[in-house]
Structure formats: structure tokens, C-alpha cells
Design an enzyme around this catalytic site. Sequence first.
Site, PDB file in Angstrom:
ATOM      1  N   LYS A  42      58.609 -23.885 -78.874  1.00 23.99           N
ATOM      2  CA  LYS A  42      58.033 -24.390 -80.103  1.00 23.99           C
ATOM      3  C   LYS A  42      57.370 -25.756 -79.902  1.00 23.99           C
ATOM      4  O   LYS A  42      56.500 -26.146 -80.659  1.00 23.99           O
ATOM      5  CB  LYS A  42      59.142 -24.548 -81.167  1.00 23.99           C
ATOM      6  CG  LYS A  42      59.840 -23.270 -81.531  1.00 23.99           C
ATOM      7  CD  LYS A  42      61.010 -23.603 -82.496  1.00 23.99           C
ATOM      8  CE  LYS A  42      61.873 -22.380 -82.692  1.00 23.99           C
ATOM      9  NZ  LYS A  42      63.097 -22.736 -83.465  1.00 23.99           N
ATOM     10  N   GLY A  43      57.833 -26.493 -78.884  1.00 22.84           N
ATOM     11  CA  GLY A  43      57.465 -27.903 -78.757  1.00 22.84           C
ATOM     12  C   GLY A  43      55.989 -28.222 -78.759  1.00 22.84           C
ATOM     13  O   GLY A  43      55.577 -29.280 -79.218  1.00 22.84           O
ATOM     14  N   ASP A 102      59.568 -32.165 -67.637  1.00 26.30           N
ATOM     15  CA  ASP A 102      60.668 -33.018 -67.182  1.00 26.30           C
ATOM     16  C   ASP A 102      61.071 -32.557 -65.775  1.00 26.30           C
ATOM     17  O   ASP A 102      60.500 -33.019 -64.794  1.00 26.30           O
ATOM     18  CB  ASP A 102      61.819 -32.927 -68.195  1.00 26.30           C
ATOM     19  CG  ASP A 102      62.977 -33.846 -67.858  1.00 26.30           C
ATOM     20  OD1 ASP A 102      62.787 -34.779 -67.061  1.00 26.30           O
ATOM     21  OD2 ASP A 102      64.084 -33.645 -68.409  1.00 26.30           O
ATOM     22  N   LYS A 130      57.414 -36.618 -67.707  1.00 24.16           N
ATOM     23  CA  LYS A 130      58.474 -37.528 -67.261  1.00 24.16           C
ATOM     24  C   LYS A 130      58.700 -37.250 -65.773  1.00 24.16           C
ATOM     25  O   LYS A 130      59.615 -36.525 -65.401  1.00 24.16           O
ATOM     26  CB  LYS A 130      59.767 -37.263 -68.042  1.00 24.16           C
ATOM     27  CG  LYS A 130      59.646 -37.557 -69.520  1.00 24.16           C
ATOM     28  CD  LYS A 130      61.008 -37.660 -70.209  1.00 24.16           C
ATOM     29  CE  LYS A 130      61.737 -36.339 -70.218  1.00 24.16           C
ATOM     30  NZ  LYS A 130      62.986 -36.402 -71.052  1.00 24.16           N
ATOM     31  N   VAL A 152      63.026 -37.934 -75.643  1.00 28.46           N
ATOM     32  CA  VAL A 152      62.087 -38.296 -76.707  1.00 28.46           C
ATOM     33  C   VAL A 152      61.959 -37.168 -77.744  1.00 28.46           C
ATOM     34  O   VAL A 152      62.186 -36.000 -77.418  1.00 28.46           O
ATOM     35  CB  VAL A 152      60.694 -38.625 -76.127  1.00 28.46           C
ATOM     36  CG1 VAL A 152      60.761 -39.873 -75.263  1.00 28.46           C
ATOM     37  CG2 VAL A 152      60.115 -37.453 -75.330  1.00 28.46           C
ATOM     38  N   ASP A 158      61.770 -31.640 -80.388  1.00 34.42           N
ATOM     39  CA  ASP A 158      62.958 -31.677 -81.248  1.00 34.42           C
ATOM     40  C   ASP A 158      64.199 -32.212 -80.550  1.00 34.42           C
ATOM     41  O   ASP A 158      64.260 -32.301 -79.325  1.00 34.42           O
ATOM     42  CB  ASP A 158      63.302 -30.258 -81.705  1.00 34.42           C
ATOM     43  CG  ASP A 158      63.908 -29.421 -80.558  1.00 34.42           C
ATOM     44  OD1 ASP A 158      63.306 -29.390 -79.469  1.00 34.42           O
ATOM     45  OD2 ASP A 158      64.987 -28.834 -80.761  1.00 34.42           O
ATOM     46  N   ARG A 164      60.815 -32.683 -85.200  1.00 39.83           N
ATOM     47  CA  ARG A 164      59.509 -32.184 -84.747  1.00 39.83           C
ATOM     48  C   ARG A 164      58.364 -32.724 -85.605  1.00 39.83           C
ATOM     49  O   ARG A 164      57.230 -32.833 -85.160  1.00 39.83           O
ATOM     50  CB  ARG A 164      59.466 -30.644 -84.816  1.00 39.83           C
ATOM     51  CG  ARG A 164      60.369 -29.936 -83.838  1.00 39.83           C
ATOM     52  CD  ARG A 164      60.031 -28.444 -83.816  1.00 39.83           C
ATOM     53  NE  ARG A 164      61.089 -27.632 -83.240  1.00 39.83           N
ATOM     54  CZ  ARG A 164      61.277 -27.418 -81.939  1.00 39.83           C
ATOM     55  NH1 ARG A 164      60.465 -27.977 -81.056  1.00 39.83           N
ATOM     56  NH2 ARG A 164      62.263 -26.668 -81.514  1.00 39.83           N
TER      57      ARG A 164
END
Length: 179
Positions: A42-43, A102, A130, A152, A158, A164
Site C-alpha cells: 500500500k505504501g 530499506d 535508506k 519513518v 504506515d 499514511r
Amino acid sequence: MHNDIQEILHSEQEIRDKVKELGEILTRDFEGRNPLVICVLKGAFIFMADLVKEIRVPLEMDFMAVSSYGAATKSSGVVKINKDLDVSVEGREVLIVEDIIDSGLTLSYLIDVLERRNAKSVTVVTLFDKPSGRSVDLDADYTGFTLPHAFVVGYGLDYAEYYRNLPYIGILKPEVYSK
Ligand code: 5GP
Ligand code: MG
Ligand code: MG
């Protein structure tokens, strides 16, 4: 600023400017290529929505949902496809739109899946990176912002499905997820 946020790393305006800049670069680089743009849910949904408006070439969109974290703040290394693509990627020039990289495990899994399905090319754009968290040797082709080693939230990202909708990206106060 939201009470659970320790520090804002990039404001709404800064993100808007960066997305516009990425869109201009992608417009230039994808000229004449008719890409299939894949949003990693979803991000990445807010980034996707803002970015595609700035990419001025004919393109198709599809959505894929994967999860690697559950409600934790570190990757488990196990990636699960919760919603697959509706269309075939065979022979397509694919542009993966990611929120943040990440460890790189999610992305390396995704690239592998799309290559095994015979995509013609797989290109990655991520808004946030990151690099300090990397456990596989992998980088996006296009990166918006490089972030410090911190968890973050905001602009689509989220914690346990909240935050979000914050229009900026910020560091969540550790006491929020350690309790
Ligand atoms: P990776 O597999 O590269 O470790 O993590 C990829 C996914 O984990 C990202 O697409 C994102 O959904 C989530 N993730 C990684 N770092 C963060 C972070 O700092 N905050 C949030 N909210 N999600 C993150
Ligand atoms: Mg993601
Ligand atoms: Mg998440």
C-alpha cells in the site's frame, strides 16, 4: 505537526517538488516506450498517484500488494504477494514504483518475479531510500530522497496502518512503537 512525530524530514512542498522533478526525468527517459507502471501497495499509493500525473508519456498502470513487515518495524525477509497484477508483464517495459527501500529484500523479490515472468525491462523508482539498512546489493534506478536509519511514516507509509495520510515524511517517536 502530529503529536507522534519526532521530526519532519521532508515537507509536503519538498516532496511535491521532488516528485515533479522525478516525473520530468522519467518523461524524458521513457519517451516512446509505453511503460507498464506498477504501484507497490500500500505504501506507494500516494507517490504513484502524484508521480504518474508528471510522467507525460502514454502508460498503463497496475497494482500489486506485497507485505514483508506485518506490524513490525523491521523486515522479516519473507515477502508475500497479497494482490497480484491483473495484466501480463511479458515483453513489457515495467516501471516499479516503490515508497521506500530499506533492506532491499522486497524489491529484489519483486524484480525476480517480474523477470521470471519475462518482462522486457524492469526499472525501479523509489521516493525514499535508506541505504544503511541494506542486506542485499541493490539500488533503485531513480531515487527521490536518501533518509537516515530511522523508522519513518507519512506520505503513504504506515505504522500498523496509521499515519499514511500525513502529507510529509517524518520520524515516528520510538515510544509509539516500543509500547
Ligand atoms: P525492505 O524489504 O527494503 O526492507 O523494505 C521494503 C518495504 O518495507 C517498503 O516498501 C515499506 O513498505 C517498508 N518499510 C521499510 N522501511 C520503512 C520505514 O522506515 N517506514 C515504513 N513505514 N515502512 C518501511
Ligand atoms: Mg513498499
Ligand atoms: Mg507498512
